[in-house]
Design a protein around this motif. Structure first.
Motif, PDB file in Angstrom:
ATOM      1  N   GLN A 471       0.853  -1.182   0.000  1.00  0.00           N
ATOM      2  CA  GLN A 471       0.000   0.000   0.000  1.00  0.00           C
ATOM      3  C   GLN A 471       0.896   1.240   0.000  1.00  0.00           C
ATOM      4  O   GLN A 471       1.774   1.368   0.845  1.00  0.00           O
ATOM      5  CB  GLN A 471      -0.863  -0.024   1.262  1.00  0.00           C
ATOM      6  CG  GLN A 471      -1.737   1.171   1.403  1.00  0.00           C
ATOM      7  CD  GLN A 471      -3.180   0.838   0.995  1.00  0.00           C
ATOM      8  OE1 GLN A 471      -3.456  -0.179   0.364  1.00  0.00           O
ATOM      9  NE2 GLN A 471      -4.079   1.715   1.353  1.00  0.00           N
ATOM     10  N   VAL A 472       0.701   2.126  -0.948  1.00  0.00           N
ATOM     11  CA  VAL A 472       1.540   3.331  -0.994  1.00  0.00           C
ATOM     12  C   VAL A 472       0.679   4.567  -1.213  1.00  0.00           C
ATOM     13  O   VAL A 472      -0.471   4.465  -1.638  1.00  0.00           O
ATOM     14  CB  VAL A 472       2.607   3.258  -2.127  1.00  0.00           C
ATOM     15  CG1 VAL A 472       3.568   2.110  -1.911  1.00  0.00           C
ATOM     16  CG2 VAL A 472       1.967   3.162  -3.502  1.00  0.00           C
ATOM     17  N   ALA A 520      14.683   1.333  -4.383  1.00  0.00           N
ATOM     18  CA  ALA A 520      13.571   2.287  -4.342  1.00  0.00           C
ATOM     19  C   ALA A 520      13.977   3.683  -3.892  1.00  0.00           C
ATOM     20  O   ALA A 520      13.306   4.651  -4.193  1.00  0.00           O
ATOM     21  CB  ALA A 520      12.475   1.754  -3.440  1.00  0.00           C
ATOM     22  N   ASN A 521      15.075   3.771  -3.168  1.00  0.00           N
ATOM     23  CA  ASN A 521      15.444   5.089  -2.675  1.00  0.00           C
ATOM     24  C   ASN A 521      16.102   5.968  -3.711  1.00  0.00           C
ATOM     25  O   ASN A 521      16.137   7.178  -3.562  1.00  0.00           O
ATOM     26  CB  ASN A 521      16.388   4.964  -1.487  1.00  0.00           C
ATOM     27  CG  ASN A 521      15.633   4.504  -0.275  1.00  0.00           C
ATOM     28  OD1 ASN A 521      14.459   4.822  -0.129  1.00  0.00           O
ATOM     29  ND2 ASN A 521      16.291   3.736   0.575  1.00  0.00           N
ATOM     30  N   ASP A 539       8.922  12.529   2.910  1.00  0.00           N
ATOM     31  CA  ASP A 539       7.656  12.144   3.532  1.00  0.00           C
ATOM     32  C   ASP A 539       7.405  10.639   3.588  1.00  0.00           C
ATOM     33  O   ASP A 539       6.405  10.213   4.162  1.00  0.00           O
ATOM     34  CB  ASP A 539       6.486  12.822   2.813  1.00  0.00           C
ATOM     35  CG  ASP A 539       6.502  14.331   3.029  1.00  0.00           C
ATOM     36  OD1 ASP A 539       7.267  14.780   3.912  1.00  0.00           O
ATOM     37  OD2 ASP A 539       5.775  15.050   2.328  1.00  0.00           O
ATOM     38  N   SER A 540       8.293   9.841   2.992  1.00  0.00           N
ATOM     39  CA  SER A 540       8.090   8.398   3.050  1.00  0.00           C
ATOM     40  C   SER A 540       8.413   7.898   4.453  1.00  0.00           C
ATOM     41  O   SER A 540       9.434   8.276   5.020  1.00  0.00           O
ATOM     42  CB  SER A 540       9.018   7.697   2.052  1.00  0.00           C
ATOM     43  OG  SER A 540       8.584   7.961   0.747  1.00  0.00           O
ATOM     44  N   LEU A 541       7.519   7.078   4.975  1.00  0.00           N
ATOM     45  CA  LEU A 541       7.784   6.483   6.286  1.00  0.00           C
ATOM     46  C   LEU A 541       8.214   5.039   6.056  1.00  0.00           C
ATOM     47  O   LEU A 541       8.050   4.512   4.956  1.00  0.00           O
ATOM     48  CB  LEU A 541       6.521   6.508   7.147  1.00  0.00           C
ATOM     49  CG  LEU A 541       5.918   7.895   7.344  1.00  0.00           C
ATOM     50  CD1 LEU A 541       4.562   7.790   8.016  1.00  0.00           C
ATOM     51  CD2 LEU A 541       6.880   8.749   8.185  1.00  0.00           C
ATOM     52  N   GLU A 542       8.702   4.418   7.107  1.00  0.00           N
ATOM     53  CA  GLU A 542       9.197   3.066   6.937  1.00  0.00           C
ATOM     54  C   GLU A 542       8.108   2.125   6.413  1.00  0.00           C
ATOM     55  O   GLU A 542       8.336   1.289   5.565  1.00  0.00           O
ATOM     56  CB  GLU A 542       9.743   2.550   8.261  1.00  0.00           C
ATOM     57  CG  GLU A 542      10.809   1.511   8.040  1.00  0.00           C
ATOM     58  CD  GLU A 542      11.731   1.443   9.233  1.00  0.00           C
ATOM     59  OE1 GLU A 542      11.795   0.360   9.821  1.00  0.00           O
ATOM     60  OE2 GLU A 542      12.352   2.481   9.581  1.00  0.00           O
ATOM     61  N   ASP A 543       6.881   2.316   6.926  1.00  0.00           N
ATOM     62  CA  ASP A 543       5.825   1.411   6.476  1.00  0.00           C
ATOM     63  C   ASP A 543       4.891   2.029   5.425  1.00  0.00           C
ATOM     64  O   ASP A 543       4.016   1.350   4.907  1.00  0.00           O
ATOM     65  CB  ASP A 543       5.017   0.906   7.677  1.00  0.00           C
ATOM     66  CG  ASP A 543       4.519   2.054   8.529  1.00  0.00           C
ATOM     67  OD1 ASP A 543       4.909   3.207   8.242  1.00  0.00           O
ATOM     68  OD2 ASP A 543       3.737   1.810   9.457  1.00  0.00           O
TER      69      ASP A 543
END
Ligand code: ATP
Ligand code: MG
Length: 565
Positions: A471-472, A520-521, A539-543
């Motif tokens: 989920q993204v 992905a980074n 703004d990307s979080l680990e999950d």
């Protein structure tokens, strides 16, 4: 546009032609340029044009380029900007090595040049107020009026100037002016101010100085001190060139650089002026200088633009003296061109619609192995799981399809990319009457790769397994301004009236193929059929990963449709 006869030779434009001539004629042994930003904001795509010209020519002609901060205005400058600017130039792919300089490094030398002018009777201390100086400067049609202090003796000016330096006077009590010509048709030549008193702390020199040199005085002399041969700047400095040359001629300059002007980059549907960009940031129209909608280098980087796309763009727009307004699509096409070649492919469903394949076993999962890149087998394959429940794009289904609609509809067949052909048997609605699920059947004979001759399924859609996905959040961007030239219709030129209030669309229920590469980074992905996407580094979080759409696949949807069928 730039043209080069051979891929090994640098592109040709009028500045490069001048440089080449100067090197061939022996006027200069080697090229020296500089990129001189004022650290009062972050860099934008317009600066990239200047970076590529200054650093780029130095690279092409085996010369050197100074990375010089024009830090003569201690009130507006900040360390944060210095660091940001260096990061941006480095990101563009240029190196300054040991040539990182600041105009403030030269304050002592500049002061000596000022004394030299005073001693020659070419500069004087003016004791009228700023208001009075402005009032007597004249206009475009009327000459200025000589200051009553213009003819004070050079010893008196020298004494006053030294006292100014020593902090004996308040801000505005005196200034140093060049003694040129108050009747000159060029207002810049009407005894321009060279130094003023400013009792403020400078970010680099601290309290050492309370008089600061103005831009015109500082710039040419800093160029001369660094041995710059070609001082490349934008057209608004054309009227300053006589002053630039006058100053260099009147002092014992270590070298005489040549100022050459070129036209600024203007991009439609955006603003490129630090003053305006600061306004957007400070008033909260964007989340910061690096908001992916900003045409700053940090914004473009965060959005996923590779530096090679920016360089390609600068090359394409070229260098000239003519005013130009470049369409955003020119920049976007550069990104597409680069990213098409480099981006691994993935499937991502942005607005999911659940599909149940009723004749597919519940406990079964099979994996498909499509290529990461259709034209680059060396990039390898990825693993895409398929199961009884999948998601397709809500917009790929129509209950009442128009004629020639090739995507999904009741009773129709469609191919799931890399998988099977499915047929829509039943539409399920939620309590509000909205389509909430489709019940379909698949045809095992149509497995991707198998021969299914004679079968006419025109539509191919993307999908993601509902059993196996990530989920993204996906952020789709549109132009920040609705009008091509923001503010152009407003008598006051207020560009904020033309803000596009729908420039961001945040989708938080997106389903992404599960095998997201470890890269992905740093990599930009192509989400098949949708566009290029980059993982938001902030703004990307680990999950929960957040993806920014860098650019769409094509300029218009229609073309995409045509191409696929
Ligand atoms: P802005 O108007 O955006 O505030 P600036 O010219 O004041 O820009 P500087 O920091 O002085 O910004 O710019 C550094 C260099 O970049 C200068 O040589 C300037 O001419 C160049 N530059 C700035 N904007 C553009 C642009 N839009 N196109 C090309 N070169 C530019
Ligand atoms: Mg400036």
């Amino acid at each position: 546009m730039n043209k080069s006869n051979s891929p090994d030779l640098p592109a040709i434009d009028f500045i490069r032609s001048i440089i080449r001539e100067d090197l061939e004629s022996g006027k200069h042994q080697s090229l020296v340029t500089r990129f001189p930003p004022e650290p009062n904001g972050h860099l934008h795509i317009g600066h990239a044009k200047s970076i590529q010209l200054n650093f780029g020519t130095a690279e092409e002609f085996k010369g050197i380029c100074f990375m010089r901060f024009d830090d003569t205005n201690p009130l507006k400058e900040e360390e944060e900007y210095v660091e940001g600017i260096l990061e941006d130039v480095k990101w563009m792919g240029y190196e300054w090595k040991e040539r990182l300089t600041y105009a403030s490094d030269y304050f002592e030398k500049l002061y000596e040049f000022a004394e030299e002018l005073i001693k020659k009777g070419k500069a004087y201390v003016e004791s009228q107020s700023a208001e009075e100086i402005r009032r007597t400067r004249g206009t475009l049609t009327e000459p200025g009026i000589n200051s009553p202090y213009r003819d004070r003796g050079f010893e008196e000016s020298l004494t006053l100037f030294r006292q100014m330096r020593a902090g004996k006077f308040d801000d505005g009590a005196h200034v140093l002016r060049a003694k040129i010509d108050m009747t000159s048709p060029n207002i810049n030549m009407r005894d321009p101010v060279l130094y003023r008193i400013r009792k403020v702390i400078h970010q680099r020199t601290g309290k050492k100085w309370c008089i600061y040199p103005l831009y015109d005085f500082t710039h040419g002399l800093s160029d001369a001190i660094e041995g710059v041969t070609h001082s490349l700047c934008t057209l608004e400095f054309e009227d300053h060139r006589p002053l630039y040359e006058w100053i260099l001629a009147e002092v014992t300059a270590p070298c005489i650089p040549r100022q050459i002007e070129f036209s600024r980059l203007n991009l439609l549907h955006t603003v490129l002026s630090k003053r305006k960009l600061i306004k957007l940031v400070e008033d909260g129209y964007v989340s910061g200088w690096d908001d992916p909608r900003m045409l700053t280098l940090s914004g473009l980087r965060r959005r996923g633009y590779p530096p090679s796309a920016i360089r390609l763009f600068c090359e394409r727009i070229g260098i000239s003296k003519s005013e130009n307004n470049i369409e955003m699509s020119v920049l976007e096409n550069c990104a597409r061109e680069i990213l098409d070649k480099t981006s691994p492919r993935l499937m991502c469903v942005l607005k999911p619609l659940k599909v149940v394949i009723t004749n597919y076993p519940e406990d079964k999962t099979e994996n498909f192995h499509p290529a990461k890149h259709p034209k680059k087998p060396e990039m390898g394959t990825r693993k895409v799981p398929f199961s009884r429940e999948i998601y397709i794009e809500y917009e790929d289904f129509r209950e009442d399809p128009p004629p020639n609609y090739f995507r999904f509809a009741p009773g129709k067949e469609v191919r799931l990319r890399y998988a099977y052909v499915i047929r829509c048997d039943k539409v399920i609605y939620d309590s509000t009457g909205r389509v909430s699920e489709l019940h379909c059947t698949y045809d095992p004979k149509t497995r991707s790769g198998a021969k299914t001759e004679g079968r006419k399924v025109k539509g191919i859609i993307h999908w993601v397994s509902a059993k196996n996905f990530i989920q993204v959040e996906v952020r789709l961007y549109d132009r920040l301004f609705a009008k091509p030239i923001p503010g152009s219709d407003d008598p006051e030129g207020n560009f904020l009236n033309d803000i596009n209030h729908n420039s961001i669309d945040i989708l938080s229920e997106c389903k992404l193929e599960p095998e997201i590469m470890t890269s992905a980074n740093k990599e930009v992905f192509q989400f098949e059929r949708i566009g290029y996407f980059f993982k938001d580094p902030k703004d990307s979080l680990e999950d929960t990963m957040v993806f920014n759409r860098t650019v769409t696949l094509r300029d218009a949807w229609e073309k995409l449709e045509q191409e696929q069928h």
